[in-house]
Design an enzyme around this catalytic site. Structure first.
Site, PDB file in Angstrom:
ATOM      1  N   GLU A   1      84.322  65.376  19.437  1.00  0.00           N
ATOM      2  CA  GLU A   1      83.379  66.404  19.887  1.00  0.00           C
ATOM      3  C   GLU A   1      83.170  66.239  21.399  1.00  0.00           C
ATOM      4  O   GLU A   1      83.063  65.134  21.893  1.00  0.00           O
ATOM      5  CB  GLU A   1      82.061  66.188  19.127  1.00  0.00           C
ATOM      6  CG  GLU A   1      80.974  67.141  19.479  1.00  0.00           C
ATOM      7  CD  GLU A   1      81.420  68.576  19.378  1.00  0.00           C
ATOM      8  OE1 GLU A   1      81.800  69.005  18.281  1.00  0.00           O
ATOM      9  OE2 GLU A   1      81.399  69.272  20.417  1.00  0.00           O
ATOM     10  N   PHE A   2      83.103  67.372  22.111  1.00  0.00           N
ATOM     11  CA  PHE A   2      82.968  67.295  23.572  1.00  0.00           C
ATOM     12  C   PHE A   2      81.679  67.930  24.082  1.00  0.00           C
ATOM     13  O   PHE A   2      81.557  68.209  25.269  1.00  0.00           O
ATOM     14  CB  PHE A   2      84.178  67.955  24.242  1.00  0.00           C
ATOM     15  CG  PHE A   2      85.480  67.276  23.890  1.00  0.00           C
ATOM     16  CD1 PHE A   2      85.881  66.131  24.564  1.00  0.00           C
ATOM     17  CD2 PHE A   2      86.277  67.755  22.869  1.00  0.00           C
ATOM     18  CE1 PHE A   2      87.066  65.479  24.227  1.00  0.00           C
ATOM     19  CE2 PHE A   2      87.465  67.116  22.521  1.00  0.00           C
ATOM     20  CZ  PHE A   2      87.860  65.973  23.214  1.00  0.00           C
TER      21      PHE A   2
ATOM     22  N   ARG B   1      77.985  68.697  25.471  1.00  0.00           N
ATOM     23  CA  ARG B   1      77.061  68.015  26.375  1.00  0.00           C
ATOM     24  C   ARG B   1      75.638  68.274  25.921  1.00  0.00           C
ATOM     25  O   ARG B   1      75.341  69.374  25.432  1.00  0.00           O
ATOM     26  CB  ARG B   1      77.192  68.555  27.809  1.00  0.00           C
ATOM     27  CG  ARG B   1      78.463  68.171  28.504  1.00  0.00           C
ATOM     28  CD  ARG B   1      78.697  69.074  29.682  1.00  0.00           C
ATOM     29  NE  ARG B   1      78.782  70.470  29.240  1.00  0.00           N
ATOM     30  CZ  ARG B   1      78.824  71.520  30.059  1.00  0.00           C
ATOM     31  NH1 ARG B   1      78.745  71.348  31.355  1.00  0.00           N
ATOM     32  NH2 ARG B   1      78.912  72.750  29.591  1.00  0.00           N
ATOM     33  N   GLU B   2      74.772  67.292  26.084  1.00  0.00           N
ATOM     34  CA  GLU B   2      73.365  67.506  25.759  1.00  0.00           C
ATOM     35  C   GLU B   2      72.817  68.558  26.723  1.00  0.00           C
ATOM     36  O   GLU B   2      73.240  68.627  27.872  1.00  0.00           O
ATOM     37  CB  GLU B   2      72.587  66.198  25.892  1.00  0.00           C
ATOM     38  CG  GLU B   2      73.007  65.205  24.842  1.00  0.00           C
ATOM     39  CD  GLU B   2      72.287  63.878  24.956  1.00  0.00           C
ATOM     40  OE1 GLU B   2      71.179  63.840  25.513  1.00  0.00           O
ATOM     41  OE2 GLU B   2      72.845  62.886  24.480  1.00  0.00           O
TER      42      GLU B   2
ATOM     43  N   ALA C   1      77.359  63.704  43.652  1.00  0.00           N
ATOM     44  CA  ALA C   1      76.909  62.339  43.940  1.00  0.00           C
ATOM     45  C   ALA C   1      75.435  62.221  43.592  1.00  0.00           C
ATOM     46  O   ALA C   1      74.707  63.212  43.615  1.00  0.00           O
ATOM     47  CB  ALA C   1      77.131  62.040  45.412  1.00  0.00           C
TER      48      ALA C   1
ATOM     49  N   CYS D   1      76.882  58.658  26.170  1.00  0.00           N
ATOM     50  CA  CYS D   1      78.353  58.624  26.078  1.00  0.00           C
ATOM     51  C   CYS D   1      79.038  57.885  27.214  1.00  0.00           C
ATOM     52  O   CYS D   1      79.738  56.896  26.975  1.00  0.00           O
ATOM     53  CB  CYS D   1      78.885  60.051  25.998  1.00  0.00           C
ATOM     54  SG  CYS D   1      78.396  60.869  24.483  1.00  0.00           S
TER      55      CYS D   1
ATOM     56  N   LYS E   1      78.646  53.953  27.488  1.00  0.00           N
ATOM     57  CA  LYS E   1      79.199  53.183  26.360  1.00  0.00           C
ATOM     58  C   LYS E   1      80.702  53.421  26.201  1.00  0.00           C
ATOM     59  O   LYS E   1      81.443  52.517  25.838  1.00  0.00           O
ATOM     60  CB  LYS E   1      78.411  53.475  25.086  1.00  0.00           C
ATOM     61  CG  LYS E   1      79.033  54.453  24.141  1.00  0.00           C
ATOM     62  CD  LYS E   1      78.239  54.619  22.882  1.00  0.00           C
ATOM     63  CE  LYS E   1      78.447  55.992  22.266  1.00  0.00           C
ATOM     64  NZ  LYS E   1      79.812  56.406  22.023  1.00  0.00           N
TER      65      LYS E   1
ATOM     66  N   LYS F   1      69.488  63.305  32.347  1.00  0.00           N
ATOM     67  CA  LYS F   1      69.884  64.558  33.005  1.00  0.00           C
ATOM     68  C   LYS F   1      68.886  65.627  32.581  1.00  0.00           C
ATOM     69  O   LYS F   1      68.076  65.397  31.669  1.00  0.00           O
ATOM     70  CB  LYS F   1      71.315  64.930  32.645  1.00  0.00           C
ATOM     71  CG  LYS F   1      71.521  65.346  31.202  1.00  0.00           C
ATOM     72  CD  LYS F   1      72.932  65.875  31.039  1.00  0.00           C
ATOM     73  CE  LYS F   1      73.061  66.671  29.775  1.00  0.00           C
ATOM     74  NZ  LYS F   1      74.383  67.228  29.606  1.00  0.00           N
TER      75      LYS F   1
HETATM   76  C1  UDX Z   1      79.095  63.849  28.189  1.00  0.00           C
HETATM   77  C2  UDX Z   1      80.368  64.703  28.254  1.00  0.00           C
HETATM   78  O1  UDX Z   1      80.247  65.659  29.321  1.00  0.00           O
HETATM   79  C3  UDX Z   1      80.623  65.396  26.938  1.00  0.00           C
HETATM   80  O2  UDX Z   1      81.853  66.122  26.982  1.00  0.00           O
HETATM   81  C4  UDX Z   1      80.692  64.344  25.830  1.00  0.00           C
HETATM   82  O3  UDX Z   1      80.873  64.936  24.574  1.00  0.00           O
HETATM   83  C5  UDX Z   1      79.424  63.501  25.819  1.00  0.00           C
HETATM   84  O4  UDX Z   1      79.200  62.925  27.119  1.00  0.00           O
HETATM   85  P1  UDX Z   1      76.456  64.301  28.281  1.00  0.00           P
HETATM   86  O5  UDX Z   1      76.308  62.817  28.184  1.00  0.00           O
HETATM   87  O6  UDX Z   1      75.620  65.179  27.407  1.00  0.00           O
HETATM   88  O7  UDX Z   1      77.986  64.727  27.990  1.00  0.00           O
HETATM   89  O8  UDX Z   1      76.121  64.717  29.786  1.00  0.00           O
HETATM   90  P2  UDX Z   1      76.922  65.164  31.103  1.00  0.00           P
HETATM   91  O9  UDX Z   1      76.464  66.503  31.492  1.00  0.00           O
HETATM   92  O10 UDX Z   1      78.366  64.938  30.982  1.00  0.00           O
HETATM   93  O11 UDX Z   1      76.307  64.116  32.162  1.00  0.00           O
HETATM   94  C6  UDX Z   1      76.428  62.711  31.986  1.00  0.00           C
HETATM   95  C7  UDX Z   1      75.796  61.969  33.143  1.00  0.00           C
HETATM   96  O12 UDX Z   1      76.563  62.157  34.327  1.00  0.00           O
HETATM   97  C8  UDX Z   1      74.375  62.404  33.486  1.00  0.00           C
HETATM   98  O13 UDX Z   1      73.585  61.263  33.767  1.00  0.00           O
HETATM   99  C9  UDX Z   1      74.533  63.255  34.733  1.00  0.00           C
HETATM  100  O14 UDX Z   1      73.396  63.241  35.558  1.00  0.00           O
HETATM  101  C10 UDX Z   1      75.703  62.530  35.408  1.00  0.00           C
HETATM  102  N1  UDX Z   1      76.464  63.403  36.310  1.00  0.00           N
HETATM  103  C11 UDX Z   1      77.150  64.470  35.830  1.00  0.00           C
HETATM  104  C12 UDX Z   1      76.498  63.097  37.675  1.00  0.00           C
HETATM  105  O15 UDX Z   1      75.879  62.126  38.134  1.00  0.00           O
HETATM  106  N2  UDX Z   1      77.255  63.883  38.494  1.00  0.00           N
HETATM  107  C13 UDX Z   1      77.972  64.949  38.034  1.00  0.00           C
HETATM  108  O16 UDX Z   1      78.647  65.603  38.846  1.00  0.00           O
HETATM  109  C14 UDX Z   1      77.924  65.257  36.661  1.00  0.00           C
END
Ligand code: UDX
Length: 433
Positions: A151-152, A154-155, A252, A260, A263, A321
């Protein structure tokens, strides 16, 4: 189709809600009676925009049934999705105990042919182990196939992501299993990647790790930008417009968090150790993420000349986030812990994550307030740790008036440095000043 979904976390509940909404009958199994009772009334154990409405609608329509009983859920199910948690163990490997426990229960209750597909993120080889667990306990004449269907989602955008995926990955050995999963996904637009189980398992780790790599890359460049007087936002725009690179996941900031990336990068590193392949690149991604938290704290410490004793800091945003109440591995946790250790008094505001933050930061003295302006009142500085929309167009003049010192450390680059300076703030962005 009749589906059984084991687990009602982000992946399980969203998958259950979406497939029920598409007309399937979905049985969703949990272990905690109170949570199952709440779900029967349409109450989700976590905050996700739009989810409770879809859950409620499908519970009422009797297409979505929550239960503690494996036997009710698994009996006659055509596809069974394992969607349980796989948290990190102390050595970085994924803890698979919930996956194998679910497999055992599924095996004991299988009544006819079913596809048992894992949506949980599991290291390569796990699905073969799941097959063995089921084989050891199932009735002799019952047939099944295993599959990997990562599954991909995002929250915060989980429903949209599930209904509009960039791709649907199906890893299976038999055509029968592939056909069942293809039939289920027919109404969803998205390209299919049909492959082996091992490849599907690896796709998930590789996908999350390259996204984390992009973020750590942007953060490493931002450290340099601050030294040389460049603007990381423009640099990332400049490289992101190259289609081969892309602009996404190059923001940044104070680092990545969530259930996700931290871990999964750890688990991939653990796999490189187990199979003795080069894992230095992935280790660097993790190291830069940790440095991103530390670098932010250091900036604040330096501004106050090393003396944070009794400095009142307004922290805006705690969740890992925006649009979620999830605090798992949120960058706010190490940042706040370090600041409090240095003597600071933290006044924090988050639109959704306060309850979870109180649990995760239970031993840390934080004053939780109910608005940005309350946090700012009498504070020595503002720290932006999560880019919630409601922080982006604040009344900055009011905020400045409330602050004891008009100082802003922007860990998510939500404000424009020029504008902040014009308004009279001392502004510290990330990778730009
Ligand atoms: C992620 C993957 O995107 C998703 O495909 C997978 O199924 C689960 O893990 P998620 O953890 O819900 O999803 O959040 P995501 O929007 O990917 O952000 C993860 C973290 O990266 C957050 O802390 C966010 O603030 C940080 N982030 C994201 C950055 O610091 N910079 C970015 O450009 C993008």
């Amino acid at each position: 189709m009749k589906l059984a979904i084991i687990g009602h976390g982000y992946v399980g509940l969203v998958t259950a809600a979406v497939f029920a909404d598409l007309g399937n009958t979905v049985w969703c199994v949990g272990r905690t009676p109170e949570k199952i009772e709440a779900l029967k009334n349409g109450i989700s154990p976590f905050y996700e925009p739009g989810l409770e409405e879809v859950v409620k609608k499908n519970v009422v329509a009797k297409r979505l049934i929550f239960t503690l009983s494996y036997s009710d859920a698994v009996r006659d199910a055509e596809i069974i999705f394992i969607c349980v948690g796989t948290p990190s163990l102390a050595n970085g490997e994924a803890d698979l105990s919930s996956v194998f426990a679910a497999a055992g229960e599924i095996g004991k209750n299988l009544s006819g042919y079913a596809v048992v597909a894992c949506k949980s993120t599991v290291p390569v080889g796990t699905n073969r182990e799941v097959e063995k667990v089921i084989n050891a306990v199932k009735l002799k004449n019952v047939q099944f196939d295993i599959a990997s269907c990562p599954e991909f989602l995002r929250e915060g955008t989980a429903l949209h992501d599930t209904l509009n995926p960039d791709r649907i990955v199906i890893g299976a050995d038999t055509q029968k299993a592939k056909d069942a999963l293809l039939r289920l996904h027919e109404p969803i637009d998205g390209r299919f990647v049909i492959t082996t189980i091992e490849t599907a398992e690896m796709i998930k780790y590789a996908a999350n790790t390259i996204l984390a790599t992009k973020i750590s890359f942007a953060n490493a460049v931002s450290f340099l930008c601050e030294k040389v007087g460049a603007d990381v936002e423009k640099v990332m725009e400049g490289i992101g417009l190259d289609k081969r690179i892309g602009r996404q996941f190059l923001r940044a900031g104070v680092g990545y968090g969530g259930s996700c990336f931290p871990k999964d990068v750890k688990a991939l590193i653990a796999m490189t150790k187990k199979y003795r392949t080069e894992g230095g690149l992935f280790e660097a991604v993790e190291k830069i993420n940790k440095l991103s938290h530390e670098h932010f704290v250091e900036k604040v410490r330096k501004f106050f000349k090393g003396d944070l004793k009794n400095k009142r800091l307004a922290v805006l945003g705690l969740a890992f986030k925006p649009d979620t109440d999830d605090m798992r591995d949120a960058p706010s946790v190490p940042v706040i812990k370090d600041l409090v250790k240095l003597g600071a008094r933290v006044f924090a505001y988050d639109p959704k994550a306060e309850v979870n933050a109180k649990r995760v930061l239970a031993d840390i003295p934080i004053v939780y307030v109910s608005s940005v302006y309350e946090a700012c009142k009498g504070s020595d500085a503002v720290l932006v740790l999560t880019e919630w929309n409601e922080f982006k167009q604040l009344d900055l003049i009011k905020m400045k008036k409330l602050l004891k010192n008009p100082v802003v450390f922007d860990g998510r680059n939500i404000y424009e440095p020029e504008n902040m300076k014009k308004l009279g703030f001392k502004y510290f962005g990330t990778g730009r000043n």
